[in-house]
Design a protein around this motif. Sequence first.
Motif, PDB file in Angstrom:
ATOM      1  N   ASN A  74       0.846  -1.189   0.000  1.00 38.21           N
ATOM      2  CA  ASN A  74       0.000   0.000   0.000  1.00 38.21           C
ATOM      3  C   ASN A  74       0.885   1.244   0.000  1.00 38.21           C
ATOM      4  O   ASN A  74       0.974   1.967   1.002  1.00 38.21           O
ATOM      5  N   PRO A  75       1.562   1.513  -1.118  1.00 38.23           N
ATOM      6  CA  PRO A  75       2.582   2.568  -1.138  1.00 38.23           C
ATOM      7  C   PRO A  75       2.046   3.968  -0.864  1.00 38.23           C
ATOM      8  O   PRO A  75       2.786   4.820  -0.383  1.00 38.23           O
ATOM      9  N   VAL A  76       0.786   4.229  -1.150  1.00 37.73           N
ATOM     10  CA  VAL A  76       0.252   5.561  -0.865  1.00 37.73           C
ATOM     11  C   VAL A  76       0.237   5.813   0.637  1.00 37.73           C
ATOM     12  O   VAL A  76       0.520   6.915   1.104  1.00 37.73           O
ATOM     13  N   SER A  77      -0.089   4.779   1.402  1.00 39.06           N
ATOM     14  CA  SER A  77      -0.052   4.917   2.853  1.00 39.06           C
ATOM     15  C   SER A  77       1.360   5.276   3.315  1.00 39.06           C
ATOM     16  O   SER A  77       1.535   6.082   4.230  1.00 39.06           O
ATOM     17  N   ALA A  78       2.354   4.661   2.684  1.00 39.56           N
ATOM     18  CA  ALA A  78       3.744   4.961   3.037  1.00 39.56           C
ATOM     19  C   ALA A  78       4.072   6.422   2.733  1.00 39.56           C
ATOM     20  O   ALA A  78       4.719   7.115   3.531  1.00 39.56           O
ATOM     21  N   ILE A  79       3.627   6.915   1.591  1.00 36.68           N
ATOM     22  CA  ILE A  79       3.912   8.299   1.224  1.00 36.68           C
ATOM     23  C   ILE A  79       3.305   9.257   2.230  1.00 36.68           C
ATOM     24  O   ILE A  79       3.931  10.265   2.607  1.00 36.68           O
ATOM     25  N   PHE A  80       2.092   8.982   2.689  1.00 36.11           N
ATOM     26  CA  PHE A  80       1.467   9.842   3.689  1.00 36.11           C
ATOM     27  C   PHE A  80       2.283   9.887   4.972  1.00 36.11           C
ATOM     28  O   PHE A  80       2.231  10.857   5.723  1.00 36.11           O
ATOM     29  N   ARG A  81       3.038   8.837   5.235  1.00 39.19           N
ATOM     30  CA  ARG A  81       3.882   8.794   6.415  1.00 39.19           C
ATOM     31  C   ARG A  81       5.285   9.325   6.153  1.00 39.19           C
ATOM     32  O   ARG A  81       6.139   9.297   7.043  1.00 39.19           O
ATOM     33  N   GLY A  82       5.552   9.783   4.946  1.00 36.95           N
ATOM     34  CA  GLY A  82       6.869  10.318   4.621  1.00 36.95           C
ATOM     35  C   GLY A  82       7.866   9.243   4.237  1.00 36.95           C
ATOM     36  O   GLY A  82       9.066   9.507   4.153  1.00 36.95           O
ATOM     37  N   ASP A  83       7.402   8.023   3.987  1.00 35.91           N
ATOM     38  CA  ASP A  83       8.248   6.898   3.601  1.00 35.91           C
ATOM     39  C   ASP A  83       8.205   6.786   2.080  1.00 35.91           C
ATOM     40  O   ASP A  83       7.176   6.437   1.496  1.00 35.91           O
ATOM     41  N   MET A  84       9.337   7.072   1.419  1.00 32.86           N
ATOM     42  CA  MET A  84       9.375   7.141  -0.036  1.00 32.86           C
ATOM     43  C   MET A  84       9.990   5.904  -0.694  1.00 32.86           C
ATOM     44  O   MET A  84      10.309   5.932  -1.875  1.00 32.86           O
ATOM     45  N   ARG A  85      10.131   4.817   0.052  1.00 28.47           N
ATOM     46  CA  ARG A  85      10.767   3.636  -0.535  1.00 28.47           C
ATOM     47  C   ARG A  85       9.984   3.067  -1.719  1.00 28.47           C
ATOM     48  O   ARG A  85      10.570   2.481  -2.637  1.00 28.47           O
ATOM     49  N   TYR A  86       8.671   3.239  -1.698  1.00 30.01           N
ATOM     50  CA  TYR A  86       7.838   2.654  -2.757  1.00 30.01           C
ATOM     51  C   TYR A  86       7.091   3.751  -3.505  1.00 30.01           C
ATOM     52  O   TYR A  86       6.021   3.514  -4.080  1.00 30.01           O
ATOM     53  N   ALA A  87       7.660   4.938  -3.519  1.00 28.18           N
ATOM     54  CA  ALA A  87       6.949   6.098  -4.062  1.00 28.18           C
ATOM     55  C   ALA A  87       6.837   6.090  -5.581  1.00 28.18           C
ATOM     56  O   ALA A  87       6.183   6.955  -6.153  1.00 28.18           O
ATOM     57  N   ASP A  88       7.465   5.117  -6.234  1.00 27.88           N
ATOM     58  CA  ASP A  88       7.322   5.012  -7.684  1.00 27.88           C
ATOM     59  C   ASP A  88       6.079   4.219  -8.069  1.00 27.88           C
ATOM     60  O   ASP A  88       5.837   3.972  -9.249  1.00 27.88           O
ATOM     61  N   ARG A  89       5.277   3.829  -7.067  1.00 35.30           N
ATOM     62  CA  ARG A  89       4.064   3.059  -7.340  1.00 35.30           C
ATOM     63  C   ARG A  89       2.876   3.685  -6.626  1.00 35.30           C
ATOM     64  O   ARG A  89       3.024   4.258  -5.545  1.00 35.30           O
ATOM     65  N   LEU A  90       1.709   3.554  -7.239  1.00 35.06           N
ATOM     66  CA  LEU A  90       0.480   3.988  -6.594  1.00 35.06           C
ATOM     67  C   LEU A  90      -0.149   2.821  -5.835  1.00 35.06           C
ATOM     68  O   LEU A  90      -0.736   3.005  -4.773  1.00 35.06           O
ATOM     69  N   GLY A  91       0.020   1.618  -6.365  1.00 36.03           N
ATOM     70  CA  GLY A  91      -0.554   0.449  -5.715  1.00 36.03           C
ATOM     71  C   GLY A  91      -1.679  -0.137  -6.546  1.00 36.03           C
ATOM     72  O   GLY A  91      -2.095   0.398  -7.573  1.00 36.03           O
ATOM     73  N   ASP A  92      -2.186  -1.260  -6.066  1.00 33.65           N
ATOM     74  CA  ASP A  92      -3.202  -2.022  -6.795  1.00 33.65           C
ATOM     75  C   ASP A  92      -4.586  -1.707  -6.232  1.00 33.65           C
ATOM     76  O   ASP A  92      -5.323  -0.895  -6.767  1.00 33.65           O
ATOM     77  N   TYR A  93      -4.981  -2.347  -5.172  1.00 35.97           N
ATOM     78  CA  TYR A  93      -6.190  -2.051  -4.400  1.00 35.97           C
ATOM     79  C   TYR A  93      -7.505  -2.608  -4.941  1.00 35.97           C
ATOM     80  O   TYR A  93      -8.490  -2.630  -4.211  1.00 35.97           O
ATOM     81  N   VAL A  94      -7.575  -3.035  -6.193  1.00 42.98           N
ATOM     82  CA  VAL A  94      -8.871  -3.484  -6.705  1.00 42.98           C
ATOM     83  C   VAL A  94      -8.855  -4.877  -7.336  1.00 42.98           C
ATOM     84  O   VAL A  94      -9.903  -5.391  -7.683  1.00 42.98           O
ATOM     85  N   ASP A 146      -8.214  -9.095  -7.775  1.00 43.71           N
ATOM     86  CA  ASP A 146      -8.356 -10.308  -6.967  1.00 43.71           C
ATOM     87  C   ASP A 146      -7.033 -10.664  -6.301  1.00 43.71           C
ATOM     88  O   ASP A 146      -7.020 -11.122  -5.152  1.00 43.71           O
ATOM     89  N   ALA A 147      -5.940 -10.463  -7.010  1.00 46.59           N
ATOM     90  CA  ALA A 147      -4.629 -10.796  -6.445  1.00 46.59           C
ATOM     91  C   ALA A 147      -4.352  -9.960  -5.200  1.00 46.59           C
ATOM     92  O   ALA A 147      -3.801 -10.463  -4.214  1.00 46.59           O
ATOM     93  N   TYR A 148      -4.732  -8.712  -5.234  1.00 43.74           N
ATOM     94  CA  TYR A 148      -4.535  -7.847  -4.068  1.00 43.74           C
ATOM     95  C   TYR A 148      -5.348  -8.346  -2.887  1.00 43.74           C
ATOM     96  O   TYR A 148      -4.832  -8.484  -1.766  1.00 43.74           O
TER      97      TYR A 148
END
Length: 615
Positions: free
Chosen positions: A62-82, A84-86
């Motif tokens: 859930n990289p957006v959650s990380a960005i809100f916390r100031g964690d940019m390790r996965y900031a090149d992705r928005l994430g999946d969220y919808v 079946d695999a997720y």
Amino acid sequence: MSLIFSLRAALAVSTALLPVAAASAQAQAQTPTAAVAQPAQDAHARLHQLFHDSDEATLKRNPVSAIFRGDMRYADRLGDYVSDAYFDAERAAAEDELKRLHAIDRATLNPTDQIAYDVFEWQTQLGLKRLTPEMLALTAVRPINHFTGFHTFYPSFASGEGAAPFKTLVDYENNLKRHKDYVTLIDRSIDRFREGMQSGVVETKMSVNNVIGQLDAQIEQGVEGSVLYGPIKKFPDTISPADRKRLTAEYQAMIRDQIQPANVRLRDFLKNEYLPVAREKVGISSMKGGDILYRTAIEELTTLPLTADYVHQLGLSEVARIHGEMEAIKTKVGFKGTLKEFFEHLRTDPKFKPASKQALVDGYYAIGKRVDAVIASQFSTIPKTPLEIRFYEPYREKNQAGGSYEPGNWDPKAPSKTRPGIFYFNTYDLPSRTTPGMETLYLHEGAPGHHFQISLAQENEALPSFMRFGGNTAFAEGWGLYAETLWNELGMETDPYQRFGGLDDEMLRAMRLVVDSGIHSKGWTREQAIEYMLDNSSMGRTDATAEVERYIVWPGQALAYKVGQLKISELKKRAQDKLGAKFDPREFHAEVLMTGALPLSVLEKKIDDWIASKQ
């Protein structure tokens, strides 16, 4: 506001994502789950290792959650969220984490760890309930509505004024990559909507029409007028002229050739294919499986096993009580008409109209200064995270609540990188807005409301991350409404009209109990709900309409405010009665706030234990 903030609301509703603390499948495979006896120190270590593993894996998924916390390790992705695999990964992770949790002997943990154990167990079990195939069949196929959804969340997030940073070249490059994920999410959302069309689980025509209008507004912005073009208009000095030229061209192409066409695809699909089969009736009980969904929503969002009939009657009782206090104010100011006529007087008298948007901003900052001067009398810890006040952007203001709060992020190692918390208020149809209630709204969204509740948890590095950054609606919104009840202690609402505004806001939360349950369990129409709110408060029609349309697409959420506030107020009264002169509001508020947003049953046990320790 509600604390819609944005990401928490957007993900929780539009993609059925709940705060499931989960570890990755790879991490799970490497972790033994057999239950063995362990000493207290080992139990503590294993518990916090579980929390750490869960948080790390959750942020990665859930990289957006990380960005809100100031964690940019996965900031090149928005994430999946919808996909079946997720959902499958979330479910598998949560199941394994419960095994790891239950392998720890809770009895050997210290009291603080026991609270953390209980909260983690509660929210993980809650997540699993929402991730069953039966529940996903009712939620995942409705990925977007007008109140929450990536189509409204993402433009603000990526505008250069939101949580996504634009300070380095890497930030700008990462944003382009996230744009591609946004396009994928929009197209996958269309696929989900099609699944719902096949199964007969669909959104309301009302909400779909609103979404179409929102997409039209974004499409009409074009390229350089797009909110997403904002970062290009204010490059930092760290970006070279050559990179500025390249990025400008790439952002223009991305908005023109990918994002705008994706929004057009979604708009046209909703307008031409989905709208004709969408629901006419607005109550969730009119939807296939909706009665089950509403019962589940009430328990999840209030954290208590309540029924629709109970909350409806509770709301009617609270409405009657508040009416009595309103009558007293009406008499005090010398108004001779009925209460309903007094409501209309407040809606229409020019002296209650704001002069401008900026006048409201200035007014809220002035209120904040007055609160700051006395807040230490009630709170022993003040947030370090700054608070900023803004009005909603024009592209989304029409369908937003009267106010909301977006969490900030305090960076103790680099305060200059701190992102402030943002108190948003609504200026759509400004002539319909009134100034009574400004003080109450500030107490709820700002200090000591959501800004305190969220910031104090986030700044408490002694807490595991899921308690610092997670939460539940009943606690969060219950605290916001409880903060409003501190008006007297904080020297607010000395003007009778501001006090009436406070009662009006409390009335809003009481009416929500009646209206939400009325819509979703008693067959109320949209118009019936709006008229009920106009008859029982001084709300303008624009505000009442936005409120009702929000309840329609977010069943049960509106119940959490009053239920949570009543529980916190009940616990405070219990502590005052039992402790007498030993009661200190600063200690009580610290007990409530400093372990994050607890389920109400867990909070009650914590306060009871604290009272016993003081006696």
